[in-house]
Design an enzyme around this catalytic site. Structure first.
Site, short mmCIF file in Angstrom:
data_model
loop_
_atom_site.label_atom_id
_atom_site.label_comp_id
_atom_site.label_asym_id
_atom_site.label_seq_id
_atom_site.Cartn_x
_atom_site.Cartn_y
_atom_site.Cartn_z
N ARG A 40 17.87 -24.80 7.59
CA ARG A 40 18.06 -25.74 8.70
C ARG A 40 18.10 -27.20 8.23
O ARG A 40 18.76 -28.03 8.87
CB ARG A 40 16.96 -25.56 9.75
CG ARG A 40 17.22 -24.35 10.65
CD ARG A 40 16.09 -24.14 11.62
NE ARG A 40 16.50 -23.31 12.76
CZ ARG A 40 15.67 -22.87 13.68
NH1 ARG A 40 14.38 -23.18 13.63
NH2 ARG A 40 16.11 -22.13 14.69
N LYS A 185 12.85 -5.78 19.28
CA LYS A 185 12.62 -5.63 20.71
C LYS A 185 13.90 -5.63 21.53
O LYS A 185 14.68 -6.57 21.48
CB LYS A 185 11.69 -6.75 21.20
CG LYS A 185 10.26 -6.55 20.71
CD LYS A 185 9.41 -7.77 20.91
CE LYS A 185 9.09 -8.01 22.38
NZ LYS A 185 8.42 -9.31 22.56
N GLY A 337 17.20 -15.63 12.79
CA GLY A 337 16.58 -15.94 11.48
C GLY A 337 16.63 -14.77 10.51
O GLY A 337 16.94 -14.96 9.33
N GLY A 360 16.85 -18.11 19.40
CA GLY A 360 16.80 -18.03 20.86
C GLY A 360 17.93 -18.80 21.54
O GLY A 360 18.50 -18.34 22.53
C1 3PG Z 1 13.48 -21.82 16.89
O1 3PG Z 1 12.99 -21.74 15.77
O2 3PG Z 1 13.89 -20.83 17.53
C2 3PG Z 1 13.65 -23.18 17.50
O3 3PG Z 1 13.32 -24.17 16.60
C3 3PG Z 1 12.87 -23.29 18.79
O4 3PG Z 1 11.49 -23.21 18.55
P1 3PG Z 1 10.49 -22.88 19.78
O5 3PG Z 1 10.80 -21.45 20.15
O6 3PG Z 1 9.11 -23.09 19.25
O7 3PG Z 1 10.86 -23.81 20.90
#
Ligand code: 3PG
Ligand code: MG
Length: 382
Positions: A40, A185, A337, A360
């Site tokens: 990132r 999941k 990820g 997400g």
């Molecule tokens: C992630 O790693 O999915 C983003 O940086 C968002 O992080 P968070 O779910 O803690 O808001």
């Protein structure tokens, strides 16, 4: 149509002499106070470097982890240090270099609640806000939405590239179009399955989540992961797919006696799981079938590993998908990820059309949800 909003980009503004605040997603894994994966950070650099080259005074902010208040273990200092080593420019933590990295935005009260005073504090002194934190645009926080309500705001290069690439997966991409989903999941992926299924030709399902599907079809899945509350929904999805048969589930597995790296393991057919054993990877027949579908696709999206790929003996299914993606001649996008980490572990990151920095956020986009950190940019389009 996509739920994507209109926005301006760096190409639409002359940034020379401006004080620019960039929101990047520098939420990277740390290990013993060191950056464990700089994907990132590297992805954030093109925008930051372009701004410096164009004569802007550049400050970048991000969250890191999920601290409750100030937590020195989640300081952005090691991130700034790694960034400095990755660019010819001078990167300083909380100080005036070519690129100034601010401390973790989640140390501020009012960041996650998007309090107006926190947004004002962040925006203070800046002429322009550049939203480049694709991985965070599903969060309506002060640093992702609040600031963009206060000062002129545009999208950065990474955000624009992510929205174009993933937007294509919603909006009539080339066919055959194959989506490969895995991960633990099914509840995390249900909305994506529902939104993408009408758009795709095939949906290949592996990983821990496939056992909820198989259980709903009546298979014995032993100690494998099953989300009981999801069984009815999953059964309804499979039933609705019966005519078109786009959903493909594993026909064999690598199963282990227990959940451990050194467990006894064996390849078993989908209906032959020994009592009490646990499915830890898709099997070789499934891997071949999935790879064949992926290779002959014109568009592919992959999110979620096919098995416990961190353990070598349960990596083959994930590797089969990853290699097929690298061999596919069409448009290929990988998000999440773990899948991105698998591509990189196998040295295949160079042979994917788009490696997404969003987990997400990417899923919410593909669910058809509005991303608040993108939607807010629309007000600056005149
Ligand atoms: C992630 O790693 O999915 C983003 O940086 C968002 O992080 P968070 O779910 O803690 O808001
Ligand atoms: Mg440097």
């Amino acid at each position: 149509m996509t739920p994507l909003s209109k926005y301006l980009t760096l190409a639409d503004v002359d940034v020379a002499g401006l004080k620019v605040l960039v929101r990047a997603d520098l939420n990277v894994p740390l290990d013993g106070g060191e950056v464990a994966d700089d994907f990132r950070i590297r992805a954030a650099l093109p925008t930051l470097e372009a701004l410096v080259r164009s004569g802007a005074a550049v400050t970048v902010c991000s969250h890191l982890g999920r601290p409750h208040g100030v937590d020195p273990a989640l300081s952005l200092a090691p991130v700034a240090q790694r960034m400095d080593s990755l660019t010819e420019y001078d990167v300083r933590f909380d100080g005036p270099g070519d690129i100034n990295v601010l401390e973790n935005t989640r140390f501020l009260d009012g960041e996650t609640s998007n309090h107006p005073s926190t947004a004002e504090e962040l925006a203070d002194g800046f002429d322009l806000f550049v939203q480049d934190a694709f991985g965070s645009v599903h969060r309506a926080h002060a640093s992702t939405v609040g600031v963009a309500e206060l000062i002129r705001s545009v999208a950065g290069l990474l955000l624009d590239a992510e929205l174009s690439a993933l937007g294509r997966l919603l909006d009539g991409t080339e066919r055959p179009y194959t989506v490969v989903l895995g991960g633990a999941k099914v509840s995390d992926k249900l909305a994506v399955i529902e939104n993408l299924l009408p758009r795709v030709d095939r949906m290949l399902i592996g990983g821990g989540m496939c056992f909820t599907f198989l259980r709903s079809l009546g298979f014995e899945v032993g100690a494998s992961l099953v989300e009981e509350p999801m069984l009815d929904k999953v059964a309804a999805i499979v039933e609705a797919d019966a005519d078109e048969h786009k959903i493909h589930l594993p026909e064999d597995f690598v199963a282990g006696e227990r959940f451990a790296e050194d467990t006894a393991h064996d390849v078993v057919a989908v209906d032959g799981l020994p009592r009490g054993w646990i499915g830890l990877d898709i099997g070789p027949s499934t891997g071949n079938a999935f790879a064949g579908f992926v290779r002959d696709s014109a568009s592919v999206f992959w999110n979620g590993p096919m098995g416990v790929f961190e353990w070598e003996q349960f990596r083959a299914g994930t590797e089969a998908v990853a290699r097929a993606i690298s061999e596919c001649q069409g448009f290929t996008a990988v998000g999440g990820g773990d899948s991105v980490a698998a591509m990189r572990l196998l040295g295949l990151e160079g042979s994917v059309s788009h490696l997404s920095t969003g987990g997400g956020a990417g899923l919410e986009l593909l669910e058809g949800k509005i991303l608040p950190g993108v939607a807010v940019l629309e007000r600056w389009v005149r």
